[in-house]
Write a protein that holds these residues in place. Structure first.
Motif, PDB file in Angstrom:
ATOM      1  N   ASP A  17       2.293   6.723   0.534  1.00 47.15           N
ATOM      2  CA  ASP A  17       2.041   6.595   1.967  1.00 47.15           C
ATOM      3  C   ASP A  17       3.392   6.330   2.627  1.00 47.15           C
ATOM      4  N   PRO A  18       4.005   7.339   3.245  1.00 51.45           N
ATOM      5  CA  PRO A  18       5.357   7.167   3.791  1.00 51.45           C
ATOM      6  C   PRO A  18       5.470   6.022   4.791  1.00 51.45           C
ATOM      7  N   ALA A  19       4.464   5.847   5.642  1.00 52.02           N
ATOM      8  CA  ALA A  19       4.535   4.783   6.645  1.00 52.02           C
ATOM      9  C   ALA A  19       4.508   3.412   5.983  1.00 52.02           C
ATOM     10  N   ALA A  20       3.641   3.239   4.984  1.00 47.07           N
ATOM     11  CA  ALA A  20       3.572   1.959   4.279  1.00 47.07           C
ATOM     12  C   ALA A  20       4.859   1.704   3.496  1.00 47.07           C
ATOM     13  N   GLY A  59       0.795  -1.228   0.000  1.00 48.14           N
ATOM     14  CA  GLY A  59       0.000   0.000   0.000  1.00 48.14           C
ATOM     15  C   GLY A  59       0.821   1.268   0.000  1.00 48.14           C
ATOM     16  N   ALA A  60       2.086   1.183  -0.477  1.00 45.39           N
ATOM     17  CA  ALA A  60       2.969   2.349  -0.442  1.00 45.39           C
ATOM     18  C   ALA A  60       2.550   3.429  -1.425  1.00 45.39           C
ATOM     19  N   PHE A  88      11.815  -1.615   5.056  1.00 46.54           N
ATOM     20  CA  PHE A  88      12.676  -2.003   6.173  1.00 46.54           C
ATOM     21  C   PHE A  88      12.221  -3.246   6.936  1.00 46.54           C
ATOM     22  N   THR A  89      11.024  -3.753   6.626  1.00 44.86           N
ATOM     23  CA  THR A  89      10.618  -5.020   7.238  1.00 44.86           C
ATOM     24  C   THR A  89      10.436  -6.126   6.214  1.00 44.86           C
TER      25      THR A  89
END
Length: 299
Positions: A104-107, A84-85, A113-114
């Protein structure tokens, strides 16, 4: 493609666009072309060692299987899309890397990184025989790949200081090990000049080596400058550029100054690239580089 030919092509039906980095326009009189290693030298280790000492880099055309490179490019954008980035334009295949989505920066951070960076697919790409075995042959011994491997995408239209990689040499960041560590910069997909590939400051490694040896160089904390035209004038040198293709590989020393161009691709294609570092395993290793890359790791 030669610089003048690129300008002519890019000027058809529109205003001529100059090469820029972080918004600074590069002086055409201080531009040159990156020299690819000729076929006669590709398997001559002594010739390559002479070349990298002289030039600070080895430009290896089609060192990797283009299909494998493009497959990893698709993997990157598809994984980011699945998270969902929002990197890619709606209605376009995620694997094409066409910019235009609502990021979406958080996505995006979660995807990077994960999932992607610590994942087995990225590791396998960076340790494929065409890379791993080449470094073992070139360095003449058992090698070590630094775990901190960096992957970057840049969308067209992003400009201003901090957008493109600023001028630096790698020893600034990886000083606590051997200075004989070698970096490999890999364009993940075709990267013509308009897409903003890496550029090298011609002969800069010789000046950096002297200053490092004499202890006279002011060591920047992060980068030297975003102002590439001024740096070229200071060094009396040219910025070397190239039209990169999927499968190309550039190996460079820890002392040569390099930076990235801005992405001004007219078709909205994102530049994707990775830089990884190999060295001989029997030489000192910078322990700070033995964890997965994270944009908040302080390095």
């Amino acid at each position: 493609m030669p610089i003048r030919a690129w300008r002519a092509r890019f000027a058809v039906g529109r205003v001529v666009s100059m090469l820029t980095s972080n918004g600074y326009t590069l002086d055409e009189s201080r531009l040159g072309e990156l020299e690819a290693v000729p076929g006669a030298e590709r398997h001559d280790r002594d010739a390559l060692l002479t070349r990298i000492r002289r030039d600070g880099y080895l430009f290896l055309r089609q060192a990797l299987d283009p299909a494998a490179v493009l497959a990893f490019r698709r993997y990157y954008f598809e994984r980011a899309s699945a998270a969902g980035a929002g990197l890619t334009a709606p209605g376009t295949p995620a694997g094409d890397g066409i910019a235009g989505g609502r990021v979406d920066p958080a996505a995006l951070r979660r995807a990077l990184f994960t999932d992607i960076v610590p994942g087995s697919t990225y590791h396998a790409f960076c340790t494929q025989p065409a890379i791993r075995d080449w470094f073992a042959w070139f360095l003449g011994g058992t090698t070590h790949l630094h775990r901190r491997k960096i992957i970057r995408h840049t969308a067209p239209g992003e400009s201003g200081i901090g957008t493109a990689t600023q001028a630096h040499y790698d020893l600034v960041y990886i000083r606590e090990g051997t200075d004989r560590v070698l970096s490999a910069w890999i364009p993940l997909g075709d990267c013509p000049l308009s897409r903003g590939g890496l550029t090298y400051l011609e002969g800069s490694h010789r000046r950096v080596l002297r200053a490092e040896a004499e202890g006279t160089l002011k060591r920047p904390a992060a980068s030297i400058t975003a102002d590439l035209p001024a740096l070229a004038a200071e060094y009396g040198a040219r910025w070397l550029v190239a039209d990169y293709r999927a499968g190309d590989l550039v190996v460079h020393t820890a002392h040569i100054v390099h930076a990235a161009l801005d992405n001004v691709d007219p078709d909205g294609v994102m530049r994707l690239s990775t830089d990884i570092r190999y060295q001989r395993a029997d030489q000192p290793i910078d322990l700070r580089w033995q964890d997965d890359w994270h944009d908040r790791d302080g390095l």
